[in-house]
Write a protein that holds these residues in place. Structure first.
Motif, PDB file in Angstrom:
ATOM      1  N   HIS A   1       0.831  -1.199   0.000  1.00  0.00           N
ATOM      2  CA  HIS A   1       0.000   0.000   0.000  1.00  0.00           C
ATOM      3  C   HIS A   1       0.870   1.255   0.000  1.00  0.00           C
ATOM      4  CE1 HIS A   1      -3.489  -2.358   0.208  1.00  0.00           C
ATOM      5  NE2 HIS A   1      -3.533  -2.580   1.516  1.00  0.00           N
TER       6      HIS A   1
ATOM      7  N   HIS B   1       3.932   1.665  -1.149  1.00  0.00           N
ATOM      8  CA  HIS B   1       4.562   1.860  -2.447  1.00  0.00           C
ATOM      9  C   HIS B   1       3.564   2.420  -3.447  1.00  0.00           C
ATOM     10  CE1 HIS B   1       7.129   1.228  -5.924  1.00  0.00           C
ATOM     11  NE2 HIS B   1       6.114   0.615  -6.493  1.00  0.00           N
ATOM     12  N   ASP B   2       2.351   1.882  -3.450  1.00  0.00           N
ATOM     13  CA  ASP B   2       1.324   2.359  -4.362  1.00  0.00           C
ATOM     14  C   ASP B   2       1.005   3.828  -4.093  1.00  0.00           C
ATOM     15  OD1 ASP B   2       1.235  -0.129  -5.471  1.00  0.00           O
ATOM     16  OD2 ASP B   2      -0.583  -0.781  -4.428  1.00  0.00           O
ATOM     17  N   GLY B   3       0.935   4.193  -2.806  1.00  0.00           N
ATOM     18  CA  GLY B   3       0.620   5.569  -2.461  1.00  0.00           C
ATOM     19  C   GLY B   3       1.703   6.527  -2.901  1.00  0.00           C
TER      20      GLY B   3
ATOM     21  N   ALA C   1       3.893   5.987  -5.317  1.00  0.00           N
ATOM     22  CA  ALA C   1       3.905   5.994  -6.783  1.00  0.00           C
ATOM     23  C   ALA C   1       2.825   6.927  -7.325  1.00  0.00           C
ATOM     24  CB  ALA C   1       3.710   4.571  -7.315  1.00  0.00           C
ATOM     25  N   ARG C   2       1.629   6.861  -6.735  1.00  0.00           N
ATOM     26  CA  ARG C   2       0.538   7.736  -7.182  1.00  0.00           C
ATOM     27  C   ARG C   2       0.878   9.196  -6.926  1.00  0.00           C
ATOM     28  NH1 ARG C   2      -2.739   3.687  -4.847  1.00  0.00           N
ATOM     29  NH2 ARG C   2      -3.012   4.956  -2.965  1.00  0.00           N
ATOM     30  N   LEU C   3       1.470   9.471  -5.766  1.00  0.00           N
ATOM     31  CA  LEU C   3       1.817  10.847  -5.414  1.00  0.00           C
ATOM     32  C   LEU C   3       2.888  11.394  -6.346  1.00  0.00           C
ATOM     33  CD1 LEU C   3       1.281  13.127  -3.402  1.00  0.00           C
ATOM     34  CD2 LEU C   3       3.044  12.164  -1.930  1.00  0.00           C
TER      35      LEU C   3
ATOM     36  N   SER D   1       3.607  10.354  -9.378  1.00  0.00           N
ATOM     37  CA  SER D   1       3.016  10.492 -10.711  1.00  0.00           C
ATOM     38  C   SER D   1       2.144  11.736 -10.797  1.00  0.00           C
ATOM     39  CB  SER D   1       2.184   9.249 -11.057  1.00  0.00           C
ATOM     40  OG  SER D   1       2.993   8.095 -11.105  1.00  0.00           O
ATOM     41  N   ALA D   2       1.403  12.024  -9.713  1.00  0.00           N
ATOM     42  CA  ALA D   2       0.562  13.222  -9.692  1.00  0.00           C
ATOM     43  C   ALA D   2       1.414  14.481  -9.769  1.00  0.00           C
ATOM     44  CB  ALA D   2      -0.295  13.233  -8.425  1.00  0.00           C
ATOM     45  N   CYS D   3       2.532  14.493  -9.044  1.00  0.00           N
ATOM     46  CA  CYS D   3       3.435  15.649  -9.087  1.00  0.00           C
ATOM     47  C   CYS D   3       3.947  15.876 -10.502  1.00  0.00           C
ATOM     48  CB  CYS D   3       4.603  15.440  -8.130  1.00  0.00           C
ATOM     49  SG  CYS D   3       4.172  15.534  -6.382  1.00  0.00           S
TER      50      CYS D   3
ATOM     51  N   SER E   1       2.486  14.946 -13.342  1.00  0.00           N
ATOM     52  CA  SER E   1       1.392  15.398 -14.197  1.00  0.00           C
ATOM     53  C   SER E   1       1.035  16.863 -13.953  1.00  0.00           C
ATOM     54  CB  SER E   1       0.148  14.524 -13.977  1.00  0.00           C
ATOM     55  OG  SER E   1      -0.361  14.695 -12.657  1.00  0.00           O
TER      56      SER E   1
ATOM     57  N   GLU F   1       7.625   7.218 -10.987  1.00  0.00           N
ATOM     58  CA  GLU F   1       6.831   6.810  -9.833  1.00  0.00           C
ATOM     59  C   GLU F   1       7.661   6.746  -8.559  1.00  0.00           C
ATOM     60  OE1 GLU F   1       4.965   3.126 -10.786  1.00  0.00           O
ATOM     61  OE2 GLU F   1       3.489   4.037 -12.118  1.00  0.00           O
TER      62      GLU F   1
END
Length: 343
Positions: A60, A62-64, A66-68, A70-72, A74, A229
């Motif tokens: 969880h 790592h996923d969080g 990676a999402r953060l 990736s959002a930065c 984008s 990521e």
């Protein structure tokens, strides 16, 4: 902000069976690379629950992240290349930043833009990765007595990075790709009585002293370096102090490296432009500091500003006014009075 838990700890659970009884240990490597095991106790429901939480949290977490990250990206944050991130991350894993190490140069400039909420339009392409450490000098903001094997961290990447050697001075403080790649790693420190490369035993690596670096080594900030990521926390110089130090670097450039002045000037202009609009007090405070450090500093600042004006005349003009004001307001030594005759 991501929650931190046992999943974020460096290390792993180890299971041992002795005479039919299962025992659990926590195994980890210290900053010097030595393995340690901490006894946790015999197998029971409480420990199995803890092990399960780590396994679940690891995925969880790592996923969080990676999402953060990736959002930065984008939203416009600049990324460092995966190959360069791998080097920075490996030094982080070996405790370099915990030991007072600082990421400097263009990668620090990239991280500054993300930290300040701006996207630089130029001055951020490089093949060099630069790091600094207080070395023999006392760090004003970070601990320097923690050990870290920087040489092992770099060579363990198996990227062909080896220290440059010469007949005169032996191993240097620069790592180049022996396989012909363009990547270069420089390990720098503030200059003392000697400018010669010296061995820094707590880091297990050689450092190259550099004049005037102490200015950007003060008031260190922390921010994230992002690559796809992935992200990690690093130490970087204060942006305004980095920019003013770059003026000195520009003045010190030897003829063979004058091609780098345009990139230097672009970085200075970008940071100064932001500071004039968003943080003029911080810029003036740093300007007062550097202008009060002596004639040698001021002469190099003047030369660096002249070079800046060749590429960014408007910013150079505004910065000159800040520097002149800072120079006028710096404390001056009292004038010596002529001796008076005794009555």
């Amino acid at each position: 902000m991501l929650d931190r838990s046992i999943a974020d700890l460096s290390g792993s659970f180890n299971r041992k069976e002795v005479k039919g009884v299962i025992y659990w240990y926590w195994q980890f490597r210290d900053l010097a690379g030595r393995n340690h095991q901490v006894y946790l106790g015999p197998d029971d429901e409480r420990l199995r629950e803890l092990i399960g939480l780590r396994s679940e949290g690891k995925s969880h977490g790592h996923d969080g992240l990676a999402r953060l990250a990736s959002a930065c990206t984008s939203l416009g944050c600049l990324n460092v290349t995966p190959q360069h991130f791998k080097v920075i991350n490996r030094l982080s894993e070996h405790g370099f930043f915990n030991a007072g190490g600082v990421l400097i140069g263009t990668h620090a400039f990239i991280a500054m833009g993300n930290m300040l909420g701006v996207r630089w339009t130029g001055g951020w392409k490089t093949n060099d990765i630069d790091f600094a450490h207080a070395g023999k000098n006392v760090s004003l903001a970070l601990p320097t007595n923690t050990e870290s094997d920087v040489h092992d961290a770099i060579t363990s990447l198996q990227m062909g990075l080896l220290p440059v050697k010469s007949i005169a001075s032996g191993a240097g403080a620069t790592y180049l790709n022996s396989k012909g790649g363009e990547m270069r790693i420089d390990l720098l420190t503030t200059a003392g009585r000697s400018d010669a490369v010296y061995r820094h035993e707590p880091l297990k690596v050689n450092l190259q002293p550099l004049k005037f670096m102490e200015f950007s080594r003060e008031k260190i900030a922390q921010t994230a370096v992002i690559s796809g990521e992935h992200a990690l926390m690093v130490n970087i110089p204060s942006p305004v102090r980095y920019a003013l130090h770059k003026l000195v670097v520009m003045a010190e450039r030897e003829e063979a490296f004058r091609t780098k002045i345009q990139k230097d000037a672009g970085q200075v202009a970008a940071i100064v432009s932001h500071a004039l609009e968003r943080s003029p007090y911080a810029l003036h405070e740093a300007a007062e500091d550097i202008m009060g450090r002596g004639k040698g500093w001021r002469s190099r600042i003047a030369e660096g500003t002249r070079l800046l004006a060749q590429h960014h005349p408007s910013i150079a003009g505004q910065l000159t006014m800040v520097l002149e004001l800072a120079g006028a307001s710096r404390p001056r030594a009292p004038r010596r009075q002529p001796p008076t005759n005794a009555p």
